[in-house]
Design a protein around this motif. Sequence first.
Motif, short mmCIF file in Angstrom:
data_model
loop_
_atom_site.label_atom_id
_atom_site.label_comp_id
_atom_site.label_asym_id
_atom_site.label_seq_id
_atom_site.Cartn_x
_atom_site.Cartn_y
_atom_site.Cartn_z
N CYS A 13 14.19 -15.96 -17.01
CA CYS A 13 14.62 -16.23 -18.37
C CYS A 13 15.25 -17.62 -18.41
O CYS A 13 16.26 -17.85 -17.76
CB CYS A 13 15.63 -15.16 -18.80
SG CYS A 13 16.34 -15.45 -20.42
N ASP A 15 17.07 -20.01 -20.79
CA ASP A 15 17.74 -20.03 -22.09
C ASP A 15 19.07 -20.74 -21.93
O ASP A 15 19.96 -20.25 -21.24
CB ASP A 15 17.96 -18.59 -22.56
CG ASP A 15 18.71 -18.48 -23.87
OD1 ASP A 15 19.10 -19.51 -24.45
OD2 ASP A 15 18.91 -17.35 -24.32
N GLU A 16 19.22 -21.89 -22.55
CA GLU A 16 20.45 -22.67 -22.38
C GLU A 16 21.68 -21.98 -22.96
O GLU A 16 22.80 -22.44 -22.73
CB GLU A 16 20.29 -24.06 -22.97
CG GLU A 16 20.17 -24.08 -24.47
CD GLU A 16 19.94 -25.47 -25.01
OE1 GLU A 16 20.54 -25.79 -26.04
OE2 GLU A 16 19.17 -26.24 -24.42
N ASN A 17 21.50 -20.90 -23.67
CA ASN A 17 22.64 -20.17 -24.23
C ASN A 17 22.70 -18.73 -23.76
O ASN A 17 23.32 -17.89 -24.41
CB ASN A 17 22.61 -20.22 -25.76
CG ASN A 17 23.05 -21.56 -26.28
OD1 ASN A 17 24.09 -22.07 -25.88
ND2 ASN A 17 22.25 -22.15 -27.14
N PHE A 18 22.06 -18.43 -22.64
CA PHE A 18 22.09 -17.06 -22.14
C PHE A 18 23.55 -16.63 -21.94
O PHE A 18 24.33 -17.33 -21.33
CB PHE A 18 21.34 -16.94 -20.81
CG PHE A 18 21.27 -15.53 -20.31
CD1 PHE A 18 20.26 -14.69 -20.74
CD2 PHE A 18 22.23 -15.03 -19.45
CE1 PHE A 18 20.20 -13.38 -20.30
CE2 PHE A 18 22.19 -13.73 -19.00
CZ PHE A 18 21.17 -12.89 -19.43
#
Length: 164
Positions: A13, A15-18
Amino acid sequence: MLIEKYNVGFISCMDENFGSKRVHARAFADLMDKYGLLWTATGVRCVNVNREDIEYFKSKGCCSLKFGVESGSQTILDSMEKNFKVSDVEKALTACWENGMFSPLAFMVGMPGENLKTVAETGEFLGRMAYKLGVHPDYFGTAIYYALPFPGTPLYDHCTQVGL
């Protein structure tokens, strides 16, 4: 279908905002666990997860979390408006490694204001973390990227303003 048709057993995954929405991150972890998938998240912000989240993700098949550390220099983190402290990075990395979760480091060099002192601070940070966690720096999976002024970013605007 991915598991049955393609024998997928691992999901990455990116996603820079996980973790910014805890309920969503945990729902993702639950889904991976439901299907028996191992997984990793790349681009995690160190302030979006805490020790309890990391332990939860680990129990749900997470193998690693990769944080965009960018720098071990607070001066550079502040100039990048990262809105976290070097100590926040240390807490997140420590929680990962103490829970047996690989956490590679991604650094960026060449930001405005970068100099030998700030680069040395990043090297010292890496050394402190290696010593604290008992992990040889070669095993951190460190990646170093150059700052690139992509159009639409504050770095691009800065470069345009100063004639670069």
